[in-house]
Scaffold this motif. Structure first.
Motif, short mmCIF file in Angstrom:
data_model
loop_
_atom_site.label_atom_id
_atom_site.label_comp_id
_atom_site.label_asym_id
_atom_site.label_seq_id
_atom_site.Cartn_x
_atom_site.Cartn_y
_atom_site.Cartn_z
N UNK A 462 0.85 -1.19 0.00
CA UNK A 462 0.00 0.00 0.00
C UNK A 462 0.89 1.23 0.00
N UNK A 463 0.28 2.39 -0.16
CA UNK A 463 1.07 3.61 -0.28
C UNK A 463 1.18 4.40 1.02
N UNK A 464 0.15 4.43 1.82
CA UNK A 464 0.10 5.31 2.99
C UNK A 464 1.20 4.98 4.00
N UNK A 465 1.73 6.04 4.62
CA UNK A 465 2.79 5.89 5.62
C UNK A 465 2.16 5.57 6.97
N UNK A 466 1.79 4.30 7.17
CA UNK A 466 0.99 3.97 8.34
C UNK A 466 1.82 3.69 9.59
N UNK A 467 3.10 3.41 9.44
CA UNK A 467 4.01 3.31 10.59
C UNK A 467 5.22 4.14 10.23
N UNK A 468 5.23 5.40 10.60
CA UNK A 468 6.25 6.30 10.07
C UNK A 468 6.53 7.44 11.03
N UNK A 469 7.81 7.81 11.11
CA UNK A 469 8.22 9.00 11.84
C UNK A 469 8.36 10.19 10.89
N UNK A 470 7.92 10.02 9.65
CA UNK A 470 8.10 11.05 8.65
C UNK A 470 7.01 12.10 8.66
N UNK A 471 7.01 12.90 7.61
CA UNK A 471 6.15 14.09 7.54
C UNK A 471 4.67 13.73 7.64
N UNK A 472 4.22 12.75 6.83
CA UNK A 472 2.80 12.42 6.81
C UNK A 472 2.41 11.54 7.98
N UNK A 495 -5.30 -11.31 11.55
CA UNK A 495 -5.06 -12.44 10.65
C UNK A 495 -3.58 -12.76 10.45
N UNK A 496 -2.70 -12.04 11.15
CA UNK A 496 -1.28 -12.40 11.13
C UNK A 496 -0.59 -12.12 9.81
N UNK A 497 -0.79 -10.92 9.26
CA UNK A 497 -0.04 -10.53 8.06
C UNK A 497 1.44 -10.46 8.40
N UNK A 498 2.29 -10.98 7.55
CA UNK A 498 3.73 -11.08 7.86
C UNK A 498 4.47 -9.78 7.60
N UNK A 499 4.25 -9.16 6.43
CA UNK A 499 4.95 -7.93 6.10
C UNK A 499 4.01 -6.97 5.39
N UNK A 500 4.18 -5.68 5.70
CA UNK A 500 3.43 -4.62 5.03
C UNK A 500 4.45 -3.65 4.44
N UNK A 501 4.34 -3.38 3.15
CA UNK A 501 5.27 -2.48 2.45
C UNK A 501 4.52 -1.20 2.09
N UNK A 502 5.11 -0.06 2.41
CA UNK A 502 4.43 1.20 2.16
C UNK A 502 5.43 2.28 1.77
N UNK A 503 4.94 3.51 1.61
CA UNK A 503 5.79 4.62 1.19
C UNK A 503 5.21 5.93 1.66
N UNK A 504 5.02 6.87 0.73
CA UNK A 504 4.43 8.19 0.95
C UNK A 504 5.38 9.14 1.68
N UNK A 505 5.78 8.79 2.90
CA UNK A 505 6.88 9.52 3.53
C UNK A 505 8.17 9.07 2.86
N UNK A 506 8.98 10.00 2.42
CA UNK A 506 10.18 9.65 1.65
C UNK A 506 11.34 9.33 2.59
N UNK A 507 11.13 8.29 3.42
CA UNK A 507 12.17 7.87 4.36
C UNK A 507 12.28 6.35 4.32
N UNK A 508 13.31 5.83 4.97
CA UNK A 508 13.44 4.38 5.16
C UNK A 508 13.20 4.09 6.63
N UNK A 509 12.25 3.21 6.92
CA UNK A 509 11.97 2.84 8.30
C UNK A 509 11.43 1.42 8.33
#
Length: 680
Positions: A462-472, A495-509
């Motif tokens: 997904x795109x949203x920065x849902x776990x982020x210390x960044x701007x958004x 349901x035990x999702x293993x990994x979630x990949x996201x972005x939006x905030x232009x950082x690595x976390x």
């Protein structure tokens, strides 16, 4: 004996690795030992904070109008002014124009234009002989999946109409927009025998789009492929009148993906976010403002590195899929931006099929200047759909916006989390997309109980920065990103999702919350941004790794193991051969390219020590890497600075992720609560 949790197991393993390092260098061992003890204390502190947070979370109410704290506001405004960020989400018109119809996926599989060409009595050699008539070598090619069927592949060619390079479209279309060329895709098997010929036709045959700048795309559907197999293809373009070859490519090798019912073998993925094709071009619609554009050179650096290191990081297997989690261009309505995107990324996408989630910039529809300053008041994806054809998963999804499909041992889910602020589809609890996601996750877990050939891992893109210390994620604490986090993480937890990949905030976390790994990597082609580092201690979730250098761009390689429970004897033997090849490669390559020990500087130093002590290096590979290949996802993240060397691999982050079983999920006995805030 009580089963240890993942974090405790990880710490114990790090202590065992330290025992090896102690034999190499006592000073380095002492330094790393102190860091490990500090990490243990931090985990305990976070565990206590999390326990308190969860105990009181039932009393917390989700308030979408929560105001920004006064202490955060100055930093927000500074970032907005210095980095060109909008201070609020754009307003949305109530009635957006309809998207391109019919969508490509609806017609591409049934149109007579996509039937394979008959093979006449002509000889078609594997190597195309030199033709003095060739005027153009197409270099903006990309592959895409048309649906969940891995025996079919879309081959797309974009032709420049005068941006970045000379106008080549006049070779293919006349002034009336009629095709004056006959184009085909020639496909060969791995043994270089002919597999088939397929027409490459102008996109106007598949989608209704009358805009002048929509003429750049040509599409072909290749069928009758075998899953998990190697092929070659090339493009050939002939003048309709003279029948002479005027454009062609060399043979390009590619590999088809597969599902567990077709094969059971390791899989390699590449995940990108925030590519922002066209960034820095200083465009107005349809023309260049001021000076000759150079395009997004940062994006070119990242994809050149991805392409040049592909064989090394995948142990000669290559990537099966390249995934982008949104914001492919700076403004989707500018065809110049798409030209720039494919100019930079075709070096990988011309042989690795692309799958995407949709970002807020993919919704941009008009505006003036750069898309991330004023994106326009309309939000829809009609320009995005012009070039991108995401699969239809045939499970009640909205095609190309949210969909699911299997990739080897991974059940992959792609979401449109832009909400009504950035996009036009709701993501709230009980919304159409939310209910679809819940049903997909339930069905995946149910299938695991009855069918051993069900993927063990679930990845969500997904795109949203849902776990982020960044701007958004931190600055706009009551914005769409926090809503997406509050609506979706309860389902991931349940349901035990293993990994979630996201972005939006232009950082690595890289973070962990309730056993799910959240990887945010928006450092590909977007503007570099800082993050709210002082919020790190306040977060209730575990933050495993962040990138402090604003100018470092990071690319990732994801290894997915086979489903060991479903391996046949023949597949098991093939997997053992694969592991032998991996071991050989790991012992030959620098240790610091594949195993991460701490900071980048420390990693290089320890890697050199292991390289000088072959016996201990062998033990590291045999005891701490090879066993993980049988049941863990292996994430490796590599760093690039502006002065990078294309074939240099400097490891920045690494993690092993084990699958969560259905029994583990049931024992947690989590009662779904939506919305549920994680970010305070």
């Amino acid at each position: 004996m009580a089963k240890r949790d993942t974090k405790e197991t990880s710490l114990m393993e790090q202590e065992k690795v330290l025992e090896l390092i102690q034999k190499l260098d006592a000073n380095v061992f002492s330094f790393l030992k102190k860091r490990l003890e500090k990490k243990k204390r931090e985990y305990k502190r976070k565990a206590a904070k999390r326990k308190k947070f969860l105990k009181s979370s039932h009393a917390k109410r989700f308030d979408e109008r929560e105001r920004l704290k006064l202490g955060v506001l100055p930093q927000m405004i500074y970032q907005a002014m210095s980095k060109g960020l909008p201070l609020r989400e754009p307003k949305r018109k109530k009635h957006s124009k309809p998207e391109i119809a019919p969508l490509l996926y609806q017609t591409i599989g049934t149109s007579p234009l996509t039937k394979p060409l008959p093979i006449r009595n002509e000889e078609i050699p594997f190597e195309l002989p030199f033709e003095p008539t060739i005027k153009y070598v197409p270099d903006m090619l990309y592959l895409q999946r048309v649906d969940a069927d891995s025996t079919k592949m879309l081959v797309k060619m974009v032709v420049s109409w005068g941006f970045l390079e000379e106008n080549r479209l006049t070779f293919f279309l006349n002034e009336k927009g009629e095709e004056i060329s006959e184009n085909r895709v020639v496909v060969f098997n791995a043994d270089k025998t002919l597999q088939g010929l397929y027409p490459l036709r102008h996109a106007s045959h598949f989608q209704n789009d009358d805009e002048e700048t929509a003429k750049a795309l040509f599409v072909s559907l290749v069928i009758n492929l075998r899953p998990n197999s190697h092929y070659f293809y090339r493009i050939e373009c002939y003048d309709k009148k003279t029948k002479k070859l005027f454009a062609a490519t060399n043979n390009i090798a590619f590999r088809t993906a597969f599902v567990l019912k077709e094969d059971n073998y390791p899989l390699f993925l590449n995940v990108s976010s925030d590519l922002h094709g066209g960034r820095g071009g200083k465009f107005l619609r349809g023309k260049v403002k001021g000076k000759t554009p150079t395009g997004n050179l940062d994006l070119a650096h990242v994809f050149n590195a991805l392409a040049t290191t592909e064989k090394e990081v995948t142990f000669n297997n290559g990537y099966s899929i390249s995934i982008a989690t949104g914001d492919l261009t700076d403004n989707a309505s500018y065809s110049e931006y798409w030209i720039d995107l494919f100019k930079r990324c075709s070096v990988l996408w011309n042989h690795v099929p692309l799958l995407t989630s949709i970002g807020n910039h993919d919704y941009y529809c008009g505006g003036r200047g750069r898309g991330n300053v004023i994106g326009g008041l309309e939000e829809d994806c009609r320009y995005f759909h012009r070039y991108i054809s995401n699969p239809n998963s045939c499970s009640g999804n909205l095609p190309e916006h949210w969909y699911a499909l299997e990739l080897g041992n991974v059940f992959a889910i792609f979401l449109d989390t832009n909400g009504l602020g950035w996009g036009k589809y709701e993501i709230a609890c009980g919304s159409e997309q939310w209910l679809w996601l819940e049903a997909e996750l339930k069905n995946w877990r149910a299938r695991q109980q009855n069918d051993p050939k069900t993927p063990q891992f679930c990845f969500v893109f997904l795109h949203s920065a849902i776990m982020s210390l960044g701007f958004w994620g931190r600055g706009f604490n009551s914005g769409n990103d926090e809503k997406a986090q509050s609506y979706l993480t309860p389902l991931f937890r349940k349901h035990g999702v293993d990994m979630v990949f996201c972005g939006h905030d232009h950082i690595y976390q890289r973070s962990t919350w309730m056993g799910t790994v959240y990887l945010e990597n928006g450092r590909h082609g977007g503007t570099t941004r800082p993050f709210f580092y002082w919020k790190k201690r306040q977060a209730v979730y575990d933050i495993e790794k962040t990138c402090n250098n604003w100018n470092t761009r990071i690319y990732t390689t994801i290894y997915v193991p086979p489903n060991k429970a479903a391996l046949t004897p023949e597949q098991q033997k093939r997997f053992e051969d694969f592991k032998k090849e991996v071991k050989k490669t790991l012992l030959e390559q620098p240790t610091a390219c594949n195993y991460f020990f701490g900071t980048r500087k420390t990693n290089q130093k320890i890697g050199e020590l292991f390289d000088r002590h072959f016996e201990l290096k062998t033990k590291l590979v045999e005891d701490f890497i090879l066993p993980k290949l049988e049941g863990h996802v292996w994430l490796r993240a590599y760093a690039l600075e502006s002065n990078y060397l294309p074939n240099k691999r400097e490891l920045f982050d690494m993690a092993f992720v084990a699958p969560k079983t259905s029994n583990e999920i049931r024992k947690r006995n989590y009662v779904l609560s939506c919305p549920e805030k994680v970010v305070e």
